[in-house]
Design an enzyme around this catalytic site. Sequence first.
Site, short mmCIF file in Angstrom:
data_model
loop_
_atom_site.label_atom_id
_atom_site.label_comp_id
_atom_site.label_asym_id
_atom_site.label_seq_id
_atom_site.Cartn_x
_atom_site.Cartn_y
_atom_site.Cartn_z
N ALA A 113 0.86 -1.19 0.00
CA ALA A 113 0.00 0.00 0.00
C ALA A 113 0.90 1.24 0.00
O ALA A 113 2.11 1.15 0.22
CB ALA A 113 -0.93 0.01 1.21
N LYS A 114 0.30 2.37 -0.24
CA LYS A 114 1.04 3.64 -0.14
C LYS A 114 0.03 4.76 0.03
O LYS A 114 -1.12 4.67 -0.42
CB LYS A 114 1.87 3.89 -1.40
CG LYS A 114 3.11 4.73 -1.13
CD LYS A 114 4.16 3.92 -0.38
CE LYS A 114 5.44 4.72 -0.19
NZ LYS A 114 6.50 3.89 0.41
N GLY A 115 0.47 5.82 0.69
CA GLY A 115 -0.38 6.99 0.89
C GLY A 115 0.36 8.26 0.57
O GLY A 115 1.59 8.27 0.47
#
Length: 424
Positions: A113-115
């Site tokens: 995931a990444k934000g």
Amino acid sequence: MLYKEPAPIKDRENPFESMMSRFNIAAEVLGLDEETYNVLKSPARQVIVNVPVTMDDGKVRVFEGYRVVHSTILGPSKGGIRYAPDVFLDEVKALAAWMTWKCAVVDIPYGGAKGGIICDPYSMSAGEIERLTRAYTSSLVDIFGPDRDIPAPDMGTGPREMAWLMDEYSKTKGSTEHGVVTGKPLVLGGSLGRVEATGRGVMVSAMAAMDKLGMDPTKSTAAVQGFGNVGSWAAKLMAERGVKILGVSDVSGAYWNDNGIDIEEAIEYKNNNNGRLEGYKGAEQIDPDDLLTSKVDVLVPAAVEDVITIHNVEKIQARLIVEGANGPTSYKADKIINEKGIMVVPDILANSGGVTVSYFEWVQNRMGFKWTLDRVNERAERIMNESFERVYAASQKYNVPMRIAAYIVAIDKVAMTYKYRGGF
């Protein structure tokens, strides 16, 4: 203290397309079936949030934020949160996918995931950043969770922001949830060894690759582009093993010393100079572009995406490139690097020491028991060495560069897990 990386090249390739180009090559080598290919190529979830924040002047400003969950096939998704003015969705998608492959390469039970939030944290007060972090957390409270999606620091964020995120999430749950985030301060459940973990992984990867190439570290030279957390630790640990670091760079410029830079001195200077090397007298200042093409044995790009491109790759002189940053080499530059016979330890292997120790932090949080620094480092180095050997073996088996071999190892693991879990 936050570290500001050099700006990326303006005409950089689309990072998600670059990732997919390599994914497609590896998938073809593996003979991946159409169903699994379609499942693995696309993010499982993409969330865009608008985050209102009251600024210090009393005005309300709305920030756009992202959280992309690429995969949860191996386990809960894992990935950092980036604060930068040039964050965009395709970049976050690429970073999320790289996290999936990175976790698979080092064989830890996480998806990717990444934000990110479009903002300039260097022009904001601590109070504004705190309110932004807490508002972003509140807007994604149904996404985050110790068994669902576990954030971590990235560019523009650090232990301070992770502490705010943990606290805000915990308030919504009515209990302290240490395991919801990694990269926390030690007093809040952070792990010993986490700060230097990514740089240590770069060093371990470099030593393993040098061994394969018959290079003696005590007779080798290196240049490190990006002197933030990853680059400075990689330089320090490589220097401790005898590698002479001739050049380093950060946002203030590039610095060169034919006799080798005293890395301990450079780090101390940077720490006492607002995180920058500007004005450093232990080396002469050179054109930052020249650092990447300098005559060294090992090149460590540890700043941002797309710094090695078709514009400069022909001039690269290093025998070995160890990628401390995510996506520092553009897809179009790969072919030329391979033709030149340069070994590349790719980002999804070389900088996976960070997520490995993040996993250790999460495990310790779940156990309620802290490990010693020696135990953390010993286990992290063992995992990095074993992962390097798996990727190197795949490169020999399939006669492909290390980058494609890393994708093959990662995709094969995720694909097999998908099939064992029964697919859809």
